[in-house]
Design an enzyme around this catalytic site. Structure first.
Site, PDB file in Angstrom:
ATOM      1  N   ARG A  61      34.484  38.079  33.913  1.00 27.17           N
ATOM      2  CA  ARG A  61      34.030  39.485  33.389  1.00 27.17           C
ATOM      3  C   ARG A  61      33.922  39.913  34.420  1.00 27.17           C
ATOM      4  NH1 ARG A  61      32.934  35.510  29.988  1.00 27.17           N
ATOM      5  NH2 ARG A  61      32.890  33.484  31.524  1.00 27.17           N
ATOM      6  N   THR A  62      33.488  39.729  36.018  1.00 25.24           N
ATOM      7  CA  THR A  62      32.910  40.540  37.420  1.00 25.24           C
ATOM      8  C   THR A  62      33.899  41.441  37.168  1.00 25.24           C
ATOM      9  OG1 THR A  62      30.936  38.830  38.034  1.00 25.24           O
ATOM     10  CG2 THR A  62      31.699  40.969  39.528  1.00 25.24           C
ATOM     11  N   LYS A  90      47.467  31.435  54.275  1.00 31.10           N
ATOM     12  CA  LYS A  90      47.824  32.439  55.883  1.00 31.10           C
ATOM     13  C   LYS A  90      47.251  31.825  56.657  1.00 31.10           C
ATOM     14  CE  LYS A  90      52.093  34.417  55.012  1.00 31.10           C
ATOM     15  NZ  LYS A  90      53.095  35.832  54.940  1.00 31.10           N
ATOM     16  N   ARG A 112      34.834  39.225  45.366  1.00 26.12           N
ATOM     17  CA  ARG A 112      33.733  38.719  45.450  1.00 26.12           C
ATOM     18  C   ARG A 112      34.592  36.957  46.405  1.00 26.12           C
ATOM     19  NH1 ARG A 112      33.181  35.665  39.782  1.00 26.12           N
ATOM     20  NH2 ARG A 112      31.938  36.910  39.346  1.00 26.12           N
ATOM     21  N   HIS A 140      24.224  37.989  43.510  1.00 19.76           N
ATOM     22  CA  HIS A 140      24.821  38.489  42.195  1.00 19.76           C
ATOM     23  C   HIS A 140      24.551  40.083  41.963  1.00 19.76           C
ATOM     24  CE1 HIS A 140      28.331  39.232  39.821  1.00 19.76           C
ATOM     25  NE2 HIS A 140      28.361  38.225  39.426  1.00 19.76           N
TER      26      HIS A 140
END
Ligand code: NCD
Length: 498
Positions: A61-62, A90, A112, A140
Protein backbone atom coordinates in the site's frame (compact mmCIF):
# COMPACT_ATOMS: atom_id res chain seq x y z
CA UNK A 1 9.24 27.51 7.83
CA UNK A 2 6.40 27.03 5.36
CA UNK A 3 5.46 23.81 3.66
CA UNK A 4 7.83 24.10 0.71
CA UNK A 5 10.88 21.84 1.09
CA UNK A 6 9.26 20.16 4.06
CA UNK A 7 10.07 16.61 5.18
CA UNK A 8 7.43 14.22 6.51
CA UNK A 9 9.67 12.10 8.72
CA UNK A 10 7.96 12.25 12.12
CA UNK A 11 4.46 13.23 13.09
CA UNK A 12 5.65 15.65 15.78
CA UNK A 13 7.14 17.81 13.00
CA UNK A 14 3.67 18.65 11.68
CA UNK A 15 1.47 21.06 13.64
CA UNK A 16 -2.25 20.61 14.17
CA UNK A 17 -3.00 23.55 11.81
CA UNK A 18 -0.82 21.97 9.15
CA UNK A 19 -2.56 18.62 9.60
CA UNK A 20 -5.94 20.29 9.13
CA UNK A 21 -4.68 22.03 6.00
CA UNK A 22 -3.40 18.75 4.50
CA UNK A 23 -6.64 16.96 5.39
CA UNK A 24 -8.80 19.73 3.89
CA UNK A 25 -6.76 19.75 0.68
CA UNK A 26 -6.89 15.95 0.56
CA UNK A 27 -10.72 16.07 0.69
CA UNK A 28 -10.68 18.38 -2.32
CA UNK A 29 -8.22 16.08 -4.11
CA UNK A 30 -10.22 12.97 -3.28
CA UNK A 31 -13.25 14.46 -5.03
CA UNK A 32 -11.13 15.65 -7.97
CA UNK A 33 -9.54 12.20 -8.34
CA UNK A 34 -12.92 10.46 -8.27
CA UNK A 35 -14.24 12.91 -10.90
CA UNK A 36 -11.02 12.61 -12.96
CA UNK A 37 -10.76 16.37 -12.84
CA UNK A 38 -7.18 16.22 -14.11
CA UNK A 39 -6.56 19.98 -14.06
CA UNK A 40 -7.36 20.06 -10.34
CA UNK A 41 -4.72 17.52 -9.35
CA UNK A 42 -2.04 17.40 -12.06
CA UNK A 43 -0.12 20.23 -10.41
CA UNK A 44 3.39 19.22 -11.51
CA UNK A 45 2.67 19.03 -15.20
CA UNK A 46 5.56 20.27 -17.33
CA UNK A 47 7.90 20.65 -14.33
CA UNK A 48 9.92 17.48 -14.99
CA UNK A 49 9.96 16.42 -11.34
CA UNK A 50 11.16 12.95 -10.29
CA UNK A 51 10.41 11.16 -7.02
CA UNK A 52 12.70 8.34 -5.88
CA UNK A 53 10.96 5.52 -4.01
CA UNK A 54 13.54 3.65 -1.95
CA UNK A 55 11.81 0.71 -0.29
CA UNK A 56 14.20 -1.47 1.72
CA UNK A 57 11.28 -3.40 3.24
CA UNK A 58 8.21 -5.09 1.80
CA UNK A 59 5.28 -2.87 0.99
CA UNK A 60 2.09 -2.99 -1.04
CA UNK A 61 0.00 0.00 0.00
CA UNK A 62 2.51 2.63 1.03
CA UNK A 63 4.67 2.25 -2.06
CA UNK A 64 1.81 1.87 -4.54
CA UNK A 65 -0.27 4.72 -3.16
CA UNK A 66 2.77 7.03 -3.10
CA UNK A 67 3.59 6.01 -6.64
CA UNK A 68 0.03 6.60 -7.85
CA UNK A 69 -0.13 9.92 -5.98
CA UNK A 70 3.14 10.99 -7.63
CA UNK A 71 1.92 9.93 -11.06
CA UNK A 72 -1.46 11.66 -10.71
CA UNK A 73 0.38 14.80 -9.61
CA UNK A 74 2.48 14.63 -12.78
CA UNK A 75 5.77 13.38 -11.32
CA UNK A 76 7.77 10.48 -12.66
CA UNK A 77 9.15 7.87 -10.30
CA UNK A 78 12.28 5.77 -9.96
CA UNK A 79 13.91 3.67 -7.23
CA UNK A 80 13.51 0.15 -5.91
CA UNK A 81 10.92 -2.08 -4.25
CA UNK A 82 12.98 -4.38 -2.05
CA UNK A 83 16.77 -4.51 -2.01
CA UNK A 84 17.03 -7.54 -4.33
CA UNK A 85 18.88 -6.41 -7.44
CA UNK A 86 20.41 -3.31 -5.81
CA UNK A 87 23.85 -2.51 -4.44
CA UNK A 88 22.40 -2.55 -0.93
CA UNK A 89 23.13 -6.28 -1.13
CA UNK A 90 26.76 -5.43 -1.93
CA UNK A 91 26.90 -3.74 1.46
CA UNK A 92 26.22 -0.13 0.47
CA UNK A 93 25.30 2.20 3.33
CA UNK A 94 22.09 4.24 3.31
CA UNK A 95 24.19 7.42 3.11
CA UNK A 96 25.88 6.32 -0.11
CA UNK A 97 22.66 5.16 -1.72
CA UNK A 98 20.99 8.49 -0.86
CA UNK A 99 23.98 10.35 -2.29
CA UNK A 100 23.28 8.75 -5.66
CA UNK A 101 19.68 9.87 -5.84
CA UNK A 102 20.83 13.36 -4.92
CA UNK A 103 23.55 13.23 -7.60
CA UNK A 104 20.86 12.29 -10.14
CA UNK A 105 18.90 15.41 -9.10
CA UNK A 106 15.80 13.62 -7.85
CA UNK A 107 13.28 16.05 -6.43
CA UNK A 108 11.88 13.99 -3.54
CA UNK A 109 12.79 10.81 -1.68
CA UNK A 110 10.10 8.46 -0.38
CA UNK A 111 11.62 5.71 1.71
CA UNK A 112 10.99 2.73 3.93
CA UNK A 113 13.92 1.32 5.87
CA UNK A 114 14.32 -1.22 8.69
CA UNK A 115 16.33 1.08 11.00
CA UNK A 116 14.68 3.48 13.45
CA UNK A 117 15.59 7.08 12.65
CA UNK A 118 16.71 6.34 9.07
CA UNK A 119 14.23 8.82 7.59
CA UNK A 120 15.37 11.60 9.92
CA UNK A 121 18.95 10.88 8.92
CA UNK A 122 17.99 11.02 5.23
CA UNK A 123 16.20 14.33 5.75
CA UNK A 124 19.23 15.82 7.52
CA UNK A 125 21.54 14.50 4.82
CA UNK A 126 19.59 15.51 1.72
CA UNK A 127 18.51 18.85 0.35
CA UNK A 128 15.20 17.54 -1.02
CA UNK A 129 12.01 16.60 0.87
CA UNK A 130 12.01 13.16 2.49
CA UNK A 131 8.84 11.14 3.13
CA UNK A 132 9.02 8.42 5.74
CA UNK A 133 7.06 5.37 4.61
CA UNK A 134 8.06 3.57 7.82
CA UNK A 135 11.42 3.46 9.63
CA UNK A 136 11.84 0.30 11.67
CA UNK A 137 9.52 0.25 14.67
CA UNK A 138 9.72 4.02 15.03
CA UNK A 139 7.17 5.98 12.95
CA UNK A 140 4.96 5.98 9.90
CA UNK A 141 3.68 9.58 9.69
CA UNK A 142 2.11 9.48 6.23
CA UNK A 143 0.07 6.44 7.29
CA UNK A 144 -1.14 8.50 10.24
CA UNK A 145 -2.27 11.33 7.99
CA UNK A 146 -4.43 8.93 5.98
CA UNK A 147 -5.68 7.44 9.26
CA UNK A 148 -6.69 10.89 10.55
CA UNK A 149 -8.35 11.59 7.21
CA UNK A 150 -10.38 8.38 7.53
CA UNK A 151 -11.38 9.08 11.14
CA UNK A 152 -12.53 12.58 10.24
CA UNK A 153 -14.42 11.33 7.21
CA UNK A 154 -16.18 8.70 9.33
CA UNK A 155 -16.86 10.62 12.56
CA UNK A 156 -16.90 14.14 11.13
CA UNK A 157 -14.36 15.33 13.74
CA UNK A 158 -10.94 14.72 15.26
CA UNK A 159 -11.76 15.75 18.80
CA UNK A 160 -13.86 14.37 21.63
CA UNK A 161 -14.04 10.69 20.75
CA UNK A 162 -12.84 7.31 22.01
CA UNK A 163 -10.28 5.40 19.99
CA UNK A 164 -8.90 1.96 20.74
CA UNK A 165 -5.57 0.78 19.39
CA UNK A 166 -4.97 -2.96 19.47
CA UNK A 167 -2.40 -5.49 18.30
CA UNK A 168 1.30 -4.75 18.44
CA UNK A 169 1.78 -1.46 20.27
CA UNK A 170 5.44 -2.10 20.95
CA UNK A 171 6.89 -2.70 17.49
CA UNK A 172 4.05 -1.19 15.44
CA UNK A 173 5.18 2.12 13.96
CA UNK A 174 1.67 2.98 12.77
CA UNK A 175 0.41 2.78 16.36
CA UNK A 176 3.21 5.06 17.59
CA UNK A 177 2.61 7.81 15.02
CA UNK A 178 -1.16 7.64 15.37
CA UNK A 179 -1.12 7.91 19.17
CA UNK A 180 1.27 10.87 19.03
CA UNK A 181 -0.82 12.62 16.39
CA UNK A 182 -4.05 12.13 18.35
CA UNK A 183 -2.48 13.81 21.38
CA UNK A 184 -2.50 17.06 19.35
CA UNK A 185 -6.32 17.13 19.31
CA UNK A 186 -8.68 17.93 22.19
CA UNK A 187 -10.56 15.32 24.13
CA UNK A 188 -9.28 12.21 22.36
CA UNK A 189 -9.55 9.33 24.83
CA UNK A 190 -7.08 6.57 24.05
CA UNK A 191 -7.88 2.94 24.87
CA UNK A 192 -5.15 0.34 24.48
CA UNK A 193 -5.13 -3.42 24.24
CA UNK A 194 -2.21 -5.71 23.51
CA UNK A 195 -0.50 -8.76 24.92
CA UNK A 196 1.53 -7.40 27.89
CA UNK A 197 4.79 -8.14 26.06
CA UNK A 198 3.66 -5.90 23.19
CA UNK A 199 2.50 -2.90 25.23
CA UNK A 200 3.04 0.69 24.14
CA UNK A 201 6.54 1.83 25.25
CA UNK A 202 6.37 3.46 28.68
CA UNK A 203 8.10 6.65 27.50
CA UNK A 204 5.42 7.10 24.83
CA UNK A 205 2.63 6.64 27.39
CA UNK A 206 4.30 9.28 29.59
CA UNK A 207 4.50 11.66 26.63
CA UNK A 208 0.82 11.13 25.76
CA UNK A 209 -0.30 11.64 29.34
CA UNK A 210 1.82 14.78 29.69
CA UNK A 211 0.04 16.11 26.58
CA UNK A 212 -3.20 15.71 28.58
CA UNK A 213 -4.44 12.53 26.94
CA UNK A 214 -6.57 10.09 28.93
CA UNK A 215 -5.12 6.59 28.46
CA UNK A 216 -6.92 3.38 29.53
CA UNK A 217 -5.36 -0.06 29.23
CA UNK A 218 -7.54 -3.20 28.82
CA UNK A 219 -6.90 -6.84 29.63
CA UNK A 220 -8.85 -8.14 26.66
CA UNK A 221 -10.07 -6.94 23.30
CA UNK A 222 -13.72 -7.88 23.86
CA UNK A 223 -13.87 -5.47 26.83
CA UNK A 224 -12.45 -2.62 24.78
CA UNK A 225 -14.63 -3.08 21.66
CA UNK A 226 -17.89 -1.58 23.08
CA UNK A 227 -16.07 1.39 24.66
CA UNK A 228 -14.73 3.04 21.51
CA UNK A 229 -15.91 4.94 18.42
CA UNK A 230 -12.94 3.78 16.35
CA UNK A 231 -10.86 0.65 16.76
CA UNK A 232 -7.47 0.66 15.07
CA UNK A 233 -6.25 -2.91 14.91
CA UNK A 234 -2.63 -3.65 13.93
CA UNK A 235 -0.63 -6.67 12.81
CA UNK A 236 1.74 -8.43 15.22
CA UNK A 237 5.14 -7.34 13.85
CA UNK A 238 6.67 -10.81 13.88
CA UNK A 239 9.67 -9.74 11.78
CA UNK A 240 10.71 -7.18 14.42
CA UNK A 241 10.42 -9.43 17.46
CA UNK A 242 13.82 -10.48 18.82
CA UNK A 243 12.14 -13.25 20.80
CA UNK A 244 9.22 -15.12 19.24
CA UNK A 245 8.24 -16.91 22.44
CA UNK A 246 5.36 -14.50 23.09
CA UNK A 247 4.11 -14.43 19.50
CA UNK A 248 1.77 -17.44 19.71
CA UNK A 249 0.34 -16.28 23.02
CA UNK A 250 -0.21 -12.78 21.62
CA UNK A 251 -1.76 -14.24 18.47
CA UNK A 252 -4.31 -16.20 20.48
CA UNK A 253 -5.78 -13.07 22.10
CA UNK A 254 -5.42 -10.45 19.35
CA UNK A 255 -8.15 -11.32 16.82
CA UNK A 256 -11.13 -9.00 16.42
CA UNK A 257 -14.14 -11.19 15.68
CA UNK A 258 -17.62 -10.78 14.21
CA UNK A 259 -19.03 -11.43 17.71
CA UNK A 260 -17.05 -8.44 19.01
CA UNK A 261 -18.35 -6.34 16.12
CA UNK A 262 -21.92 -7.03 17.32
CA UNK A 263 -21.11 -5.30 20.65
CA UNK A 264 -19.80 -2.05 19.15
CA UNK A 265 -21.40 1.43 19.19
CA UNK A 266 -23.81 2.32 16.34
CA UNK A 267 -21.37 4.76 14.61
CA UNK A 268 -18.34 2.54 15.26
CA UNK A 269 -15.62 2.23 12.59
CA UNK A 270 -13.02 -0.54 12.36
CA UNK A 271 -9.65 0.48 10.94
CA UNK A 272 -6.38 -1.31 10.15
CA UNK A 273 -3.25 -0.04 8.37
CA UNK A 274 -3.07 -3.45 6.67
CA UNK A 275 -1.80 -5.99 5.81
CA UNK A 276 -3.66 -8.57 7.87
CA UNK A 277 -1.52 -11.66 8.45
CA UNK A 278 -3.81 -14.56 7.46
CA UNK A 279 -1.88 -16.90 9.77
CA UNK A 280 -2.28 -14.58 12.77
CA UNK A 281 -5.31 -12.46 11.84
CA UNK A 282 -5.80 -9.28 13.83
CA UNK A 283 -9.27 -9.09 12.24
CA UNK A 284 -11.31 -12.16 11.35
CA UNK A 285 -11.92 -12.53 7.59
CA UNK A 286 -15.65 -12.79 8.41
CA UNK A 287 -15.63 -9.10 9.36
CA UNK A 288 -14.36 -7.87 5.96
CA UNK A 289 -17.69 -7.12 4.30
CA UNK A 290 -19.24 -5.49 7.40
CA UNK A 291 -20.55 -1.94 6.96
CA UNK A 292 -18.44 -0.79 9.93
CA UNK A 293 -15.19 -2.14 8.41
CA UNK A 294 -13.40 0.92 7.03
CA UNK A 295 -10.00 -0.49 6.10
CA UNK A 296 -10.45 -0.70 2.33
CA UNK A 297 -11.65 2.89 2.13
CA UNK A 298 -8.88 3.81 4.59
CA UNK A 299 -6.16 2.34 2.35
CA UNK A 300 -7.65 4.20 -0.64
CA UNK A 301 -7.25 7.46 1.27
CA UNK A 302 -3.49 6.97 0.94
CA UNK A 303 -3.61 8.44 -2.57
CA UNK A 304 -5.24 11.86 -1.97
CA UNK A 305 -3.39 12.44 1.32
CA UNK A 306 0.03 11.51 -0.12
CA UNK A 307 -0.68 13.53 -3.23
CA UNK A 308 -1.19 16.59 -1.02
CA UNK A 309 1.92 15.83 1.07
CA UNK A 310 4.04 15.65 -2.08
CA UNK A 311 2.41 18.77 -3.51
CA UNK A 312 2.98 20.95 -0.43
CA UNK A 313 6.59 19.83 0.01
CA UNK A 314 7.37 20.46 -3.64
CA UNK A 315 5.85 23.94 -3.46
CA UNK A 316 2.95 23.04 -5.77
CA UNK A 317 0.34 23.73 -3.09
CA UNK A 318 0.26 25.38 0.32
CA UNK A 319 0.80 29.05 -0.56
CA UNK A 320 -2.55 29.87 1.03
CA UNK A 321 -1.77 28.15 4.35
CA UNK A 322 -2.30 30.32 7.39
CA UNK A 323 -1.92 29.07 10.90
CA UNK A 324 0.81 27.75 13.14
CA UNK A 325 3.67 26.38 11.05
CA UNK A 326 6.15 23.90 12.43
CA UNK A 327 9.52 25.39 13.36
CA UNK A 328 12.63 23.49 14.35
CA UNK A 329 12.90 23.99 18.14
CA UNK A 330 15.87 25.96 19.37
CA UNK A 331 17.06 25.19 22.85
CA UNK A 332 18.86 27.24 25.45
CA UNK A 333 22.55 26.84 24.60
CA UNK A 334 23.80 27.68 28.10
CA UNK A 335 24.86 24.79 30.31
CA UNK A 336 27.35 26.47 32.69
CA UNK A 337 26.28 28.39 35.77
CA UNK A 338 29.10 30.25 37.45
CA UNK A 339 28.95 29.95 41.25
CA UNK A 340 30.52 32.34 43.77
CA UNK A 341 33.93 31.26 44.97
CA UNK A 342 34.16 31.17 48.76
CA UNK A 343 37.72 31.01 50.08
CA UNK A 344 37.87 28.35 52.78
CA UNK A 345 40.75 26.67 54.64
CA UNK A 346 41.90 23.42 53.02
CA UNK A 347 39.75 20.44 54.15
CA UNK A 348 41.35 17.57 56.03
CA UNK A 349 38.26 15.37 56.44
CA UNK A 350 38.02 14.33 52.78
CA UNK A 351 38.64 10.78 51.66
CA UNK A 352 40.73 11.66 48.59
CA UNK A 353 43.91 13.70 48.76
CA UNK A 354 43.05 17.24 47.57
CA UNK A 355 44.81 19.03 44.74
CA UNK A 356 47.71 20.97 46.25
CA UNK A 357 48.56 23.31 43.39
CA UNK A 358 46.67 23.44 40.07
CA UNK A 359 44.06 21.21 38.50
CA UNK A 360 40.38 20.48 38.34
CA UNK A 361 37.99 18.89 40.82
CA UNK A 362 34.73 17.57 39.46
CA UNK A 363 32.38 17.01 42.35
CA UNK A 364 28.73 15.98 42.84
CA UNK A 365 29.04 13.55 39.94
CA UNK A 366 26.11 11.13 39.66
CA UNK A 367 27.36 8.09 41.63
CA UNK A 368 29.42 5.65 39.53
CA UNK A 369 29.62 7.99 36.52
CA UNK A 370 33.21 8.88 37.55
CA UNK A 371 34.69 6.27 35.23
CA UNK A 372 32.73 7.66 32.29
CA UNK A 373 34.08 11.17 33.04
CA UNK A 374 37.65 9.86 33.12
CA UNK A 375 36.99 8.13 29.80
CA UNK A 376 35.46 11.07 27.93
CA UNK A 377 38.15 13.46 29.19
CA UNK A 378 40.75 10.98 27.87
CA UNK A 379 42.56 11.25 31.19
CA UNK A 380 44.53 8.03 30.77
CA UNK A 381 45.47 8.62 27.13
CA UNK A 382 46.82 12.03 28.14
CA UNK A 383 48.74 10.43 31.03
CA UNK A 384 47.17 12.88 33.49
CA UNK A 385 47.66 12.35 37.21
CA UNK A 386 44.18 11.78 38.63
CA UNK A 387 42.15 10.32 41.47
CA UNK A 388 38.54 9.21 41.40
CA UNK A 389 36.11 7.84 43.90
CA UNK A 390 32.58 7.42 45.15
CA UNK A 391 32.27 9.20 48.48
CA UNK A 392 29.70 10.11 51.12
CA UNK A 393 28.36 13.62 50.90
CA UNK A 394 29.42 15.58 53.99
CA UNK A 395 26.63 18.11 53.60
CA UNK A 396 23.84 15.67 52.71
CA UNK A 397 24.21 12.63 54.99
CA UNK A 398 23.04 9.36 53.44
CA UNK A 399 23.83 10.61 49.91
CA UNK A 400 26.74 9.39 47.87
CA UNK A 401 28.40 11.12 44.94
CA UNK A 402 31.26 10.69 42.54
CA UNK A 403 34.38 12.83 42.51
CA UNK A 404 37.26 13.14 40.02
CA UNK A 405 40.43 15.16 40.61
CA UNK A 406 42.91 15.79 37.82
CA UNK A 407 46.26 17.46 38.48
CA UNK A 408 47.58 20.25 36.28
CA UNK A 409 44.54 20.42 34.04
CA UNK A 410 41.87 22.96 33.15
CA UNK A 411 38.87 22.22 30.94
CA UNK A 412 37.99 23.84 27.63
CA UNK A 413 34.36 24.79 26.87
CA UNK A 414 34.05 21.70 24.68
CA UNK A 415 35.32 19.51 27.53
CA UNK A 416 32.91 21.18 29.97
CA UNK A 417 30.07 20.34 27.58
CA UNK A 418 31.16 16.71 27.57
CA UNK A 419 31.28 16.58 31.38
CA UNK A 420 27.87 18.28 31.55
CA UNK A 421 26.43 15.65 29.22
CA UNK A 422 27.83 12.73 31.20
CA UNK A 423 26.84 13.99 34.63
CA UNK A 424 24.44 16.95 34.64
CA UNK A 425 24.28 18.65 38.03
CA UNK A 426 27.98 18.14 38.76
CA UNK A 427 30.24 20.95 39.95
CA UNK A 428 33.56 21.82 38.41
CA UNK A 429 36.19 23.60 40.49
CA UNK A 430 39.23 25.03 38.78
CA UNK A 431 42.13 25.11 41.25
CA UNK A 432 45.00 27.53 40.90
CA UNK A 433 47.73 27.90 43.55
CA UNK A 434 45.88 25.52 45.86
CA UNK A 435 42.76 27.74 45.87
CA UNK A 436 39.45 27.46 44.04
CA UNK A 437 39.69 30.05 41.25
CA UNK A 438 36.43 29.23 39.45
CA UNK A 439 33.40 27.21 40.45
CA UNK A 440 30.66 26.09 38.05
CA UNK A 441 27.54 24.00 38.12
CA UNK A 442 26.82 22.20 34.86
CA UNK A 443 23.42 21.50 33.30
CA UNK A 444 22.65 19.07 30.53
CA UNK A 445 23.49 20.76 27.22
CA UNK A 446 20.60 21.23 24.80
CA UNK A 447 22.20 19.16 22.06
CA UNK A 448 24.74 16.44 22.79
CA UNK A 449 26.84 15.10 19.93
CA UNK A 450 30.32 13.91 19.11
CA UNK A 451 31.14 12.42 22.50
CA UNK A 452 33.27 9.27 22.28
CA UNK A 453 31.52 6.24 23.75
CA UNK A 454 28.04 7.77 23.54
CA UNK A 455 25.40 5.42 22.11
CA UNK A 456 21.63 5.37 21.74
CA UNK A 457 20.34 2.48 23.89
CA UNK A 458 17.80 1.52 21.20
CA UNK A 459 19.41 -1.39 19.34
CA UNK A 460 17.34 -0.64 16.24
CA UNK A 461 18.60 2.96 15.99
CA UNK A 462 20.51 3.90 12.84
CA UNK A 463 23.28 5.43 14.98
CA UNK A 464 24.30 2.11 16.58
CA UNK A 465 27.79 0.94 15.56
CA UNK A 466 26.61 -2.57 14.71
CA UNK A 467 24.54 -1.25 11.78
CA UNK A 468 27.68 0.34 10.24
CA UNK A 469 25.76 3.29 8.84
CA UNK A 470 28.32 5.82 10.16
CA UNK A 471 25.66 8.05 11.67
CA UNK A 472 26.93 9.66 14.88
CA UNK A 473 24.46 9.77 17.77
CA UNK A 474 22.84 13.08 18.68
CA UNK A 475 20.82 13.51 21.89
CA UNK A 476 18.45 16.38 22.64
CA UNK A 477 17.70 17.51 26.22
CA UNK A 478 14.15 16.76 27.40
CA UNK A 479 14.54 17.47 31.11
CA UNK A 480 17.20 17.99 33.80
CA UNK A 481 18.68 14.54 33.13
CA UNK A 482 16.50 13.11 30.39
CA UNK A 483 17.43 13.02 26.72
CA UNK A 484 15.77 12.05 23.44
CA UNK A 485 17.60 10.53 20.49
CA UNK A 486 17.45 13.01 17.61
CA UNK A 487 16.96 10.13 15.15
CA UNK A 488 14.80 7.44 16.75
CA UNK A 489 13.18 9.58 19.51
CA UNK A 490 14.05 7.06 22.24
CA UNK A 491 13.69 8.86 25.57
CA UNK A 492 16.16 7.85 28.30
CA UNK A 493 17.96 8.97 31.43
CA UNK A 494 21.06 10.80 30.22
CA UNK A 495 23.38 8.42 32.11
CA UNK A 496 22.10 5.53 29.94
CA UNK A 497 23.77 6.86 26.79
CA UNK A 498 27.33 6.59 28.20
C1 NCD B 1 2.21 -1.01 8.06
C2 NCD B 1 3.70 -0.82 8.11
O1 NCD B 1 4.43 -1.16 7.17
O2 NCD B 1 4.14 -0.29 9.12
N1 NCD B 1 1.66 -1.13 6.79
C3 NCD B 1 1.36 -0.04 6.04
O3 NCD B 1 2.19 0.77 5.74
N2 NCD B 1 0.10 0.13 5.67
C4 NCD B 1 1.72 -2.02 9.02
C5 NCD B 1 2.28 -3.41 9.00
O4 NCD B 1 3.18 -3.76 8.27
O5 NCD B 1 1.78 -4.19 9.81
Amino acid sequence: MGFSGRDFTDIHCVTRDELFYVLDQASVMKRALKARDVCAYRLADGKDLIAALLFYENSTRTRTSFEIAAMRLGLRTTGFAGTEGTSVLKGESLRHTLDMYEAYDCDAVIMRHPLDGSARFAADHLGVPVFNGGDGKHEHPTQTILDLFTIREHLGRLSDFDIGIGGDLRFGRTAHSLALALSKFDGVRLHLFSHPSLALPESLVTLLKSAGMKVTVYENLADMAPKVDILYQTRLQKERMPDLSEFDRAKAISEFTLEMMETTRPRFGLMHPLPIDKAAPSISARVDGHAKALYKEQAGNGVPTRLVELAVSLGLLGGDFSGEAWARPVGDERFVEELPVVVKPARTDVSIRPIRDGGVVIDHIQPYMEEAIVRVLRVRERKDIYRLGTVKSVRRPGKIKGIVMIEDRELSDAELAVVAAVSPGCRVNIIRGGQVARKMELRLPWRIAGIPGMACPNKGCITRDEHRESVLPVMIRMGANVVRCHYCDQIVHSAKVF
